[in-house]
Design a protein around this motif. Sequence first.
Motif, short mmCIF file in Angstrom:
data_model
loop_
_atom_site.label_atom_id
_atom_site.label_comp_id
_atom_site.label_asym_id
_atom_site.label_seq_id
_atom_site.Cartn_x
_atom_site.Cartn_y
_atom_site.Cartn_z
N THR A 140 -2.21 0.01 -4.50
CA THR A 140 -2.18 -1.23 -3.74
C THR A 140 -2.03 -2.40 -4.71
O THR A 140 -2.35 -2.29 -5.89
CB THR A 140 -3.47 -1.42 -2.92
OG1 THR A 140 -4.59 -1.41 -3.81
CG2 THR A 140 -3.63 -0.31 -1.90
N ALA B 221 1.77 5.34 -1.17
CA ALA B 221 1.35 6.66 -1.66
C ALA B 221 2.33 7.10 -2.74
O ALA B 221 3.54 7.13 -2.51
CB ALA B 221 1.32 7.66 -0.51
N ASP C 131 0.89 -1.17 0.00
CA ASP C 131 0.00 0.00 0.00
C ASP C 131 0.92 1.22 0.00
O ASP C 131 1.53 1.54 1.02
CB ASP C 131 -0.89 -0.03 1.25
CG ASP C 131 -1.90 1.11 1.28
OD1 ASP C 131 -1.56 2.22 0.84
OD2 ASP C 131 -3.02 0.89 1.74
N THR D 69 -2.96 6.51 -4.13
CA THR D 69 -2.54 5.34 -3.37
C THR D 69 -2.60 4.11 -4.27
O THR D 69 -3.63 3.86 -4.91
CB THR D 69 -3.44 5.13 -2.14
OG1 THR D 69 -3.35 6.28 -1.30
CG2 THR D 69 -3.00 3.90 -1.36
N SER E 249 -1.36 13.21 -5.65
CA SER E 249 -0.85 11.89 -5.29
C SER E 249 -2.01 10.89 -5.27
O SER E 249 -3.17 11.27 -5.12
CB SER E 249 -0.14 11.91 -3.93
OG SER E 249 -1.07 12.19 -2.90
#
Length: 347
Positions: free
Chosen positions: A232, A214, A212, A230, A228
């Motif tokens: 995963t 950023a 995970d 995220t 930005s």
Amino acid sequence: MRALRSIPRRSLEQGLWTRLRTAMLVLLFTGLIWWTADQSVRERRDFSVQLRVLKLPGLAIAIRSPSPPHEFTIRVSGSKRQLDAFERSLTTHSDTLDYRLPTADAVTGTSFTRIARDVIDQTNLLMESGLTVLEATPREIVFRVDRLDSKTVTVEPDFGSIRVDNWAVSPPRVTVTMSASELADLHGVLRPRIEPQLMTWRREHPDEREFDIALALTLPQASIEPASVTVTGRIIQLMETRTFGPVPILPAVPVSIQRKYLVEPAGEGEFRTDLSIRGPRGRIETLLPDEIRAYFDVLTADERQAQSGEAITRRIVVVLPDGFELEGPAPEVTFRLMPRHETGDGG
């Protein structure tokens, strides 16, 4: 004592004032002499600077040449005091000079070249410094003015040498604002590189597979909202690229061509090439040369060029075991079809 008392008070005050005025004039003229001397003695000094173009409403203004970070070596002249002050200002501004494009040049859809010395002379710190710009290297600057546009694009991370499964991006789409022509080149997809962050994450979490992270989004001369996302996913395998070669390249020749022609390299050399192959780390070290097959097709239609003696260029085909792939585009070969009777082969 009596003689001192006999001097009128007014005469004493006038004498003191005359001396004081004379001293003040001496100090003033001395300062003027030093200031004049400081101005007349000019020095030269070189600086390394970066050029930044200030934004104008509704326009995307880019420096096409030199390439980012738009660095220049400049030579300026001035007094030591001016040069020292300019050096301090440069340090404060991270060696960056700001330039505002004149209104006359702010025409959408144009590219133009300007003399770097003239442009740098009109930057903020140089105009304030009183210095003279003598030289600037590179000598020219190419500007591009375009319409500023915005578009919502999909974010698809570039995982590089790491194979990832079940990856997702949140939010999956972002808004990019930049030059309209460069925005069109994105084709609706932003592909930020995430491999370095994943490699760092792997070192910090050696026993984990699900990540995970950023990821900051950046593009030259662009703003991105949000800045930005995220990312995963689950790391399946680390990939590695190695170069193999020289690998033989075999021609695949139709029977009708084989009867009449030999396939020979155009110019000097052989049908061999080095290949960069990407595969799972740990397996690529054991990949054997005979597991790499490379060939190129010779077509019956090539006979027309054979009759005129023209060279033929064709991209090769590379066949690899499952899990391996060629890094980058396949190389090309250039060949000629030589009539068998000209080669001395009567076969």
